[in-house]
Motif scaffolding. Structure first.
Motif, PDB file in Angstrom:
ATOM      1  N   THR A  75      -0.336  14.651  -6.326  1.00 42.52           N
ATOM      2  CA  THR A  75       0.052  13.397  -5.696  1.00 42.52           C
ATOM      3  C   THR A  75       1.268  13.043  -6.028  1.00 42.52           C
ATOM      4  N   LEU A  76       2.499  12.405  -4.758  1.00 44.81           N
ATOM      5  CA  LEU A  76       3.196  12.462  -4.436  1.00 44.81           C
ATOM      6  C   LEU A  76       4.350  12.045  -5.893  1.00 44.81           C
ATOM      7  N   ALA A  77       5.825  11.614  -5.518  1.00 45.35           N
ATOM      8  CA  ALA A  77       6.813  11.375  -6.353  1.00 45.35           C
ATOM      9  C   ALA A  77       6.736   9.592  -6.466  1.00 45.35           C
ATOM     10  N   TYR A  78       6.664   9.184  -7.386  1.00 53.00           N
ATOM     11  CA  TYR A  78       7.295   7.747  -7.524  1.00 53.00           C
ATOM     12  C   TYR A  78       7.923   7.025  -6.754  1.00 53.00           C
ATOM     13  N   THR A  79       7.898   6.011  -6.058  1.00 52.43           N
ATOM     14  CA  THR A  79       9.017   5.637  -5.097  1.00 52.43           C
ATOM     15  C   THR A  79       9.390   3.856  -6.220  1.00 52.43           C
ATOM     16  N   LEU A  80       8.560   3.858  -6.878  1.00 49.06           N
ATOM     17  CA  LEU A  80       8.876   2.615  -7.721  1.00 49.06           C
ATOM     18  C   LEU A  80       8.704   2.722  -8.935  1.00 49.06           C
ATOM     19  N   VAL A  81      10.128   2.168 -10.038  1.00 48.95           N
ATOM     20  CA  VAL A  81       9.883   2.208 -11.216  1.00 48.95           C
ATOM     21  C   VAL A  81      10.473   1.460 -11.743  1.00 48.95           C
ATOM     22  N   GLY A 135      16.092   8.164  -3.847  1.00 44.98           N
ATOM     23  CA  GLY A 135      16.451   6.779  -3.547  1.00 44.98           C
ATOM     24  C   GLY A 135      15.160   5.546  -3.870  1.00 44.98           C
ATOM     25  N   ALA A 136      14.431   6.055  -4.834  1.00 51.30           N
ATOM     26  CA  ALA A 136      13.424   5.833  -5.190  1.00 51.30           C
ATOM     27  C   ALA A 136      14.214   4.446  -5.634  1.00 51.30           C
ATOM     28  N   PRO A 189       0.364  -1.097  -0.544  1.00 51.55           N
ATOM     29  CA  PRO A 189       0.168  -0.277   0.222  1.00 51.55           C
ATOM     30  C   PRO A 189       0.311   1.568   0.207  1.00 51.55           C
ATOM     31  N   ALA A 190       2.037   1.191   0.454  1.00 48.89           N
ATOM     32  CA  ALA A 190       2.871   2.194   0.456  1.00 48.89           C
ATOM     33  C   ALA A 190       3.727   3.100  -1.086  1.00 48.89           C
ATOM     34  N   THR A 191       3.695   1.738  -1.867  1.00 51.05           N
ATOM     35  CA  THR A 191       3.986   2.172  -2.903  1.00 51.05           C
ATOM     36  C   THR A 191       4.071   3.020  -4.081  1.00 51.05           C
ATOM     37  N   ARG A 192       4.231   3.723  -4.508  1.00 48.52           N
ATOM     38  CA  ARG A 192       3.833   4.085  -6.068  1.00 48.52           C
ATOM     39  C   ARG A 192       4.763   4.330  -7.185  1.00 48.52           C
ATOM     40  N   ARG A 228      -1.483  -5.981  -4.237  1.00 46.63           N
ATOM     41  CA  ARG A 228      -0.825  -5.825  -3.376  1.00 46.63           C
ATOM     42  C   ARG A 228      -0.913  -4.731  -2.611  1.00 46.63           C
ATOM     43  N   GLY A 229      -1.853  -3.414  -3.632  1.00 48.42           N
ATOM     44  CA  GLY A 229      -2.046  -2.712  -2.625  1.00 48.42           C
ATOM     45  C   GLY A 229      -1.683  -1.452  -2.905  1.00 48.42           C
ATOM     46  N   ALA A 230      -0.960  -1.480  -4.188  1.00 51.25           N
ATOM     47  CA  ALA A 230       0.090  -0.342  -4.481  1.00 51.25           C
ATOM     48  C   ALA A 230      -0.660   0.914  -5.366  1.00 51.25           C
ATOM     49  N   ALA A 231      -0.439   1.623  -5.093  1.00 52.83           N
ATOM     50  CA  ALA A 231      -1.288   2.490  -6.157  1.00 52.83           C
ATOM     51  C   ALA A 231      -0.473   2.854  -7.735  1.00 52.83           C
ATOM     52  N   VAL A 232      -0.996   2.478  -8.614  1.00 54.31           N
ATOM     53  CA  VAL A 232      -0.069   1.941 -10.522  1.00 54.31           C
ATOM     54  C   VAL A 232      -0.244   3.131 -10.917  1.00 54.31           C
ATOM     55  N   THR A 233       0.622   3.201 -12.488  1.00 51.89           N
ATOM     56  CA  THR A 233       0.458   4.146 -12.953  1.00 51.89           C
ATOM     57  C   THR A 233       1.005   4.103 -13.911  1.00 51.89           C
TER      58      THR A 233
END
Length: 286
Positions: A123-129, A159-160, A52-55, A73-78
């Motif tokens: 929205t906040l910055a992405y944490t995973l690309v 740090g993403a 859930p904490a993942t963007r 898994r609850g992630a916000a996805v783009t």
């Protein structure tokens, strides 16, 4: 293994042969080929504790299976892709009609175009690309990856994690022998999109050029399994890796050569099975 497997996006070919039905090919990718990389998606998401904490920003997201798995898994996805045919299928998966407008729907976006189109001031910055489309199969298949990352990294936080994927060593990828058919038939076009074996530092070189800091890697078994030779041919053609071969000869000839190349991998029950190993690299935004 269920009957769906790997993709036209693997290639991002410079041009598509005339008379190719792009909608049918996108459907073949989605229904036959895409799921071949599911073990890779699962391994990466588990290692990075996607939740859930993942963007997540999925580049070259195709028909969206990897995004769907992250969203579950609850992630916000783009997801971002340049293929309208693939994105139409991604929207069917990720954004089904929902008159109630659930919270999950607001955490999912599918964007056609370039990474900059995924920017959202609210929205906040992405944490995973992620770029799950494997490189190390065609000559020059990493060339556009640097530009893609350069456009996407400003959208990610310090740090993403950035995940890149590639084919494993040829001796551990049975599909390599089948992919050589593309080079043989593409002559004299082989200089444009010819097969070449994966190199050990392919992913690290891409990360270095993008200014990323490597932070771990791994290998994952991703066997290609098909219900029958016809499904195998359709799945492999959906990757786009054989476009130059089709342009140089014709679809009938490519089908014939592919079917012959697949013969050693047919099992007594008629299915086709090719063990493969894929590699992934995790890097960090500085």
């Amino acid at each position: 293994m269920t009957p769906t497997l790997v993709r036209e996006h693997l290639s991002h070919p410079g041009s598509v042969p005339p008379r190719v039905n792009l909608c049918a090919r996108a459907r073949d990718w989605s229904e036959i080929q895409e799921r071949m990389l599911v073990p890779l998606y699962e391994t990466v998401y588990e290692r990075l504790e996607v939740g859930p904490a993942t963007r997540l920003l999925g580049l070259r997201c195709g028909s969206g299976l990897a995004l769907l798995m992250a969203a579950s898994r609850g992630a916000a996805v783009t997801g971002v892709d340049s293929s309208p045919e693939r994105l139409a299928l991604a929207r069917e998966r990720l954004l089904p009609d929902d008159p109630r407008g659930t919270r999950a729907r607001t955490r999912t976006r599918v964007v056609e175009g370039a990474p900059k189109d995924a920017a959202d001031a609210e929205t906040l910055a992405y944490t995973l690309v992620t770029v799950f489309e494997p490189i190390g199969c065609l000559a020059g298949d990493s060339e556009g990856l640097g530009e893609l990352l350069a456009a996407a990294l400003p959208l990610a936080g310090h740090g993403a994690a950035v995940v890149l994927a590639g084919w494993g060593p040829p001796e551990r990828c049975e599909t390599s022998s089948v992919l050589r058919v593309a080079t043989k038939l593409a002559d004299p076009l082989r200089s444009a999109r010819s097969w070449r074996p994966a190199l050990r530092d392919d992913l690290e070189e891409v990360a270095q050029r993008a200014g990323l800091k490597p932070d771990g890697s791994g290998r994952v078994a991703c066997p290609f399994g098909y219900a029958d030779p016809d499904s195998a041919v359709r799945g492999l053609l959906s990757t786009g890796l054989f476009d130059a071969a089709v342009a140089a000869t014709d679809r009938k000839q490519v089908d014939k050569e592919l079917t012959e190349a697949l013969h050693p991998y047919r099992r007594p029950d008629g299915t086709v099975w090719m063990p493969n190993v894929f590699r992934y690299l995790i890097a960090r935004v500085r």
